[in-house]
Design a protein around this motif. Structure first.
Motif, short mmCIF file in Angstrom:
data_model
loop_
_atom_site.label_atom_id
_atom_site.label_comp_id
_atom_site.label_asym_id
_atom_site.label_seq_id
_atom_site.Cartn_x
_atom_site.Cartn_y
_atom_site.Cartn_z
N GLN A 173 0.80 -1.22 0.00
CA GLN A 173 0.00 0.00 0.00
C GLN A 173 0.84 1.28 0.00
N THR A 174 2.16 1.18 0.23
CA THR A 174 2.98 2.37 0.06
C THR A 174 3.08 2.77 -1.40
N ASN A 175 2.75 1.85 -2.29
CA ASN A 175 2.82 2.11 -3.72
C ASN A 175 1.45 2.03 -4.39
N THR A 176 0.43 2.20 -3.57
CA THR A 176 -0.93 2.37 -4.04
C THR A 176 -1.41 3.71 -3.49
N ALA A 177 -2.00 4.52 -4.34
CA ALA A 177 -2.44 5.85 -3.91
C ALA A 177 -3.82 5.77 -3.27
N PHE A 178 -3.97 6.34 -2.08
CA PHE A 178 -5.26 6.42 -1.40
C PHE A 178 -5.68 7.89 -1.35
N LEU A 179 -6.92 8.13 -1.78
CA LEU A 179 -7.45 9.49 -1.84
C LEU A 179 -8.75 9.56 -1.05
N LEU A 180 -8.89 10.59 -0.22
CA LEU A 180 -10.11 10.84 0.54
C LEU A 180 -10.76 12.09 -0.04
N ASN A 181 -11.86 11.90 -0.78
CA ASN A 181 -12.53 13.01 -1.46
C ASN A 181 -11.55 13.83 -2.29
N GLY A 182 -10.63 13.15 -2.96
CA GLY A 182 -9.66 13.81 -3.83
C GLY A 182 -8.39 14.24 -3.15
N GLN A 183 -8.31 14.10 -1.83
CA GLN A 183 -7.13 14.53 -1.07
C GLN A 183 -6.18 13.34 -0.87
N PRO A 184 -4.90 13.46 -1.27
CA PRO A 184 -3.95 12.36 -1.03
C PRO A 184 -3.75 12.14 0.47
N ALA A 220 0.09 13.33 -10.13
CA ALA A 220 1.36 12.59 -10.20
C ALA A 220 1.62 11.96 -8.84
N ILE A 221 0.85 10.89 -8.54
CA ILE A 221 0.90 10.26 -7.23
C ILE A 221 1.48 8.87 -7.32
N SER A 222 1.67 8.23 -6.16
CA SER A 222 2.39 6.96 -6.09
C SER A 222 1.49 5.78 -6.45
N SER A 223 0.87 5.83 -7.62
CA SER A 223 -0.08 4.79 -8.00
C SER A 223 0.56 3.74 -8.89
N VAL A 224 1.57 3.03 -8.37
CA VAL A 224 2.17 1.94 -9.13
C VAL A 224 1.19 0.77 -9.19
N GLY A 225 0.63 0.40 -8.04
CA GLY A 225 -0.35 -0.69 -8.02
C GLY A 225 -1.73 -0.25 -8.46
N GLY A 226 -2.10 0.99 -8.12
CA GLY A 226 -3.42 1.48 -8.47
C GLY A 226 -3.81 2.62 -7.55
N THR A 227 -5.08 2.97 -7.59
CA THR A 227 -5.62 4.09 -6.81
C THR A 227 -6.91 3.66 -6.13
N VAL A 228 -7.03 4.01 -4.85
CA VAL A 228 -8.25 3.73 -4.09
C VAL A 228 -8.88 5.07 -3.72
N ASN A 229 -10.08 5.32 -4.25
CA ASN A 229 -10.82 6.55 -3.97
C ASN A 229 -11.87 6.28 -2.90
N ILE A 230 -11.81 7.02 -1.81
CA ILE A 230 -12.81 6.93 -0.75
C ILE A 230 -13.68 8.19 -0.85
#
Length: 846
Positions: A173-184, A220-230
């Motif tokens: 998960q250090t290489n998956t981007a997590f966003l909360l309402n668009g906020q990293p 330009a975020i750390s989304s090597v594995g993917g992105t999780v939008n909450i």
């Protein structure tokens, strides 16, 4: 002439009669299936025409169709639409509509910043968990557990409350981007996620969307594995709320209350949530407790502006599960915790002064606030902006013991101040062309030091520094997260071990151009950014009160993504995407060691290089749909940090540069509805994740001084460990009676390998599978049946499967079978997954 007139009159009558014969009369009543109440104003349209009508106050309708047979579409905002066949005059009776949890029906603020897959016509590999499923299954889970029935996702519980982790396509998960309402929300220093800081987010989540691989994010975020939008609640359409009480295994209890005013006549809306949880923990001596709070204030002064202010936080503490060898767990059971100290009787302990003191305890409070503004400039253009900030305060309190007695709790503090801005301008240049451009700025100040959290058998702790010689620590920082937040230790003279700060500033711009017509869509997007790092040392300096600041280092980075999709037929679509990232290294890999040195590693750590390709096929349909995806990701020039696990003079740190990984695989999701009462879905993902080529490794002592010279490490062909490369699952939901349903999920994990030193191959671990079941019932209450009582039961790992969820080590199997567990040497460090767990909840919706 009379004959001609007579002929024309007959022709008109015949034509009119034919038209009448071709028409049909369709009648029915549309109701809300859950509330059993009529839906006035529902739309009924003859498919393929503009011919339609609406329901009256009692939900009744009559429609004269233009054809004798065909289909009608019944729809209502916020509900799933129904398509119904007719043949001649038809009385449809009761037409049941169910509430729709799709993202299109959610009020989303900062919609231009939240990168949801639905916002772009060119598809990505995506899975969306909707509000209803979150409400039913989240319970006392962390987010990674909720996502385990999606392809290429594996969650690890790691023993304690909020200590879980997830892997996406083999990337942690250090290489998956997590966003909360668009906020990293990934850590700026190392990309890590600590789910204990977000324990309440699922209580207010409208949806969670997992975008695997390249995803739809423009940042330009750390989304090597993917992105999780909450995506959380912000502005609710109508007044309402809920009260919920949940209990579970090991004395777990959670109480939550939520209320929203809805939008009033002046455009204002208010919503708030409060919650409290506590429990003993599944693993021995891992008790914890915490609160969650959420406040949202929305304002819509007119049709062109929506503003919303949101603040949320989850102050908590929990004891940590210590690691141990597989043999330790086999001998003592999977609830075993190696990290506790007995024989202690302290009135200050959070567990009430018992005879066991936690060996390690996480204490943290991280309020997050953001202000969003959606501006509709005109029919073609809009601007979305999010201004956000967070202040984290807390520490890892480790027990320092002698002769079996705890002397004091040492705090390793990780405080921060983080502010940022994300803005996106969208312009529909033409009917077929859409343009986005935006900016992303982040300002981060990390504050790291050691101090005394709690004095147990001592009145003070002795310490020394380069400028101050020997001195005494008498201040207790505390172990209550509220106290820690409002009264942090700002006295440098009451810190020891290490004391430094870092300033990380990030600025980037991004843009996207998308073309679409009836059958074809294509996009191109790019982002450029720069990230600067400065480190300030306070403890190991030559003169008291004079800090030492490092030189500033700037790392530029960029990403490029492109893709296209083509609709083969009404329910058939294919797509392909490609991307390249030049990603800045994390702050923690830039310095000679993590604590005490302001010197950058030489040669300097270079950007990581990520190249991704993916393609997919989407089959649509109401009764059957499917998604097929293939992907290939190359992650080159990685820098990894590790150590030998020892302390003080025996400590050796390792830095491995030039690491290359290749992840490829195929994913299949299938969604079926064999009948109105049954949903049956399944997935399978097959991966091949390996290291390629050789890397270079350097060693450092505890002071950051290099030991010897760099050595080559042969890693070619080693399997990437941590997550199963083959996963599969089936999940079903069956409505036994109206509002009474049962559901279950089976998940399997295979082709699973350990993590460990890169000097030896990883170990193959035994496969395992688990089964979870749930039961839901919603009872309508109140004079108008507008309120409801919802009951939910979850039982996880029903068959009490015993399995290794993670192993760290490279020790090959012993020739003596008694020293192995299912073919794995028991001297390796490992952790077993949870056995059977359960929870029961009652929720009053009003």
């Amino acid at each position: 002439m009379k004959r001609t007139t007579h002929f024309l009159m007959c022709a008109v009558v015949l034509l009119f009669s034919t038209v009448l014969m071709a028409q049909s009369t369709i009648t029915g009543t549309v109701i809300d299936v859950e509330l059993n109440t009529p839906l006035p104003g529902a739309n009924i349209v003859e498919k393929g025409t503009s011919n339609g009508t609406t329901t009256d106050f009692n939900g009744n309708f009559t429609l004269q169709t233009q054809a004798s047979s065909g289909q009608i579409v019944v729809s209502f905002v916020g509900y799933s639409s129904l398509t119904i066949k007719f043949n001649g005059d038809t009385n449809l009776g009761t037409v049941n509509l169910s509430a729709d949890n799709s993202l299109e029906e959610i009020v989303i603020t900062a919609s231009g910043v939240i990168d949801l897959a639905e916002d772009r016509k060119t598809p990505v590999a995506v899975s969306t968990i909707k509000a209803n499923e979150i409400r039913e299954k989240a319970a006392n889970w962390d987010l990674p557990e909720l996502l385990k029935s999606t392809p290429s996702v594996q969650n690890i519980k790691a023993g304690g409350f909020g200590d879980g982790a997830m892997f996406l396509r083999g990337f942690d998960q250090t290489n998956t981007a997590f966003l909360l309402n668009g906020q990293p929300i990934n850590g700026m220093e190392d990309g890590k996620m600590y789910w204990s800081n977000w324990s309440g987010v699922l209580d207010v989540a409208n949806a969670v969307q997992v975008q695997r691989g390249l995803g739809a994010s423009k940042l330009a975020i750390s989304s090597v594995g993917g992105t999780v939008n909450i995506v959380t609640k912000t502005i609710d359409r109508k007044e309402g709320g809920f009260l919920q009480q949940l209990i579970g295994n090991d004395n777990y209890t959670k109480t939550t209350a939520y209320y929203s005013t809805g939008v009033n006549e002046k455009g204002w809306s208010f919503s708030a949530m409060l919650g409290h949880w506590q429990g003993d923990g599944y693993v021995d001596y891992t008790d914890g407790q915490g609160q969650t709070y959420f406040l949202s204030v929305g304002y819509q002064p007119n049709d062109n502006n929506i503003l919303n202010f949101l603040v949320t936080g989850a102050p908590q503490w929990h004891a940590v599960a210590g690691s141990g060898s597989i043999g330790d767990f086999v001998e003592n059971g999977r609830r075993y915790n190696s990290w506790n100290f007995s024989g202690v009787n302290s009135p200050n302990t959070l567990n009430g002064g018992g005879n066991v003191y936690p060996g390690g305890r996480n204490i943290y409070h991280k309020p997050v606030a953001n202000l969003t503004w959606d501006l509709s400039i005109n029919d073609k253009s809009s601007l979305s902006t999010v201004l956000y900030g967070s202040m984290g305060r807390g520490s890892f309190a480790q027990s320092i013991a002698s002769s079996g007695n705890v002397l004091y709790a040492r705090g390793s503090n990780n405080n921060h101040n983080w502010y940022g801005l994300v803005a996106n301008y969208n312009n529909e240049l033409s009917e077929n062309l859409n343009f986005n451009v935006g900016a992303d700025a982040r300002f981060y100040n990390g504050i790291h030091f050691r101090d005394v959290r709690e004095l147990i058998m001592l009145e003070s702790v002795s310490a020394s520094s380069g400028y101050n010689g020997d001195y005494e620590l008498t201040r207790e920082g505390g172990i209550n997260p509220w106290t820690v937040f409002f009264n942090p230790n700002t006295d440098h003279s009451q810190r020891f071990g290490y004391d430094y700060e870092e300033q990380i500033n990030y600025a980037g711009i991004f843009g996207q151009l998308e073309y679409s017509n009836d059958n074809l869509s294509a996009f191109f997007q790019g982002a450029v950014s720069t990230q600067s790092h400065v480190r300030t040392e306070f403890l190991n300096v030559q003169q008291e009160g004079v800090s030492e600041e490092s030189d500033k280092v700037n790392n530029p980075g960029f990403n490029l993504k492109t893709g296209l999709a083509y609709t083969l037929a009404e329910n058939h679509k294919i797509f392909a995407n490609a991307g390249y990232y030049s990603r800045q290294p994390f702050h923690d890999v830039l310095f000679r060691n993590n604590r005490g040195s302001n010197e950058y590693l030489m040669p300097e750590v270079e950007n990581e290089k990520i190249t991704g390709f993916e393609a997919g096929y989407q089959l649509g349909g109401q009764a059957f749909s499917a998604n097929l995806n293939v992907y290939h990701t190359t992650w080159d020039n990685r820098t990894l940090l590790s150590d030998n696990g020892e302390q003080d003079d025996d400590y050796i740190g390792f830095q491995t540069q030039g690491v290359k990984q290749v992840h490829m695989g195929v994913e299949l999701e299938v969604f079926t509805r064999p009948c109105d009462q049954l949903r049956l879905n399944g997935f399978v993902s097959i991966g091949d994740w390996t290291f390629k080529g050789d890397a270079s490794q350097r060693s450092f002592d505890q002071d950051g001084d290099e030991i010897g010279s760099a050595t080559a490490v042969e890693i070619d062909g080693f399997n990437v460990g941590g997550a199963a490369q083959f996963t599969a699952g089936v999940n079903a939901n069956y409505e036994i009676l109206p509002r009474f349903s049962v559901d279950g999920a089976w998940n399997m994990y295979d082709d699973f390998f350990s993590t460990g030193s890169l000097e030896e191959p990883t170990l193959e671990l035994p496969s395992y599978d688990t089964v979870d079941v749930g039961l839901s019932y919603k009872m309508l209450v109140g004079d108008n049946k507008q309120n409801s009582l919802q009951f939910r039961v979850n039982v996880n790992n029903v068959f009490d499967e015993v399995y290794l969820e993670s192993v760290n080590g490279n020790e090959a199997a012993s020739a003596n079978p008694s020293e192995n567990y299912k073919g794995v040497n028991m001297s390796n460090t490992g952790r077993f997954g949870y056995g059977r767990t359960w929870n029961v909840s009652m929720r009053f919706n009003f």
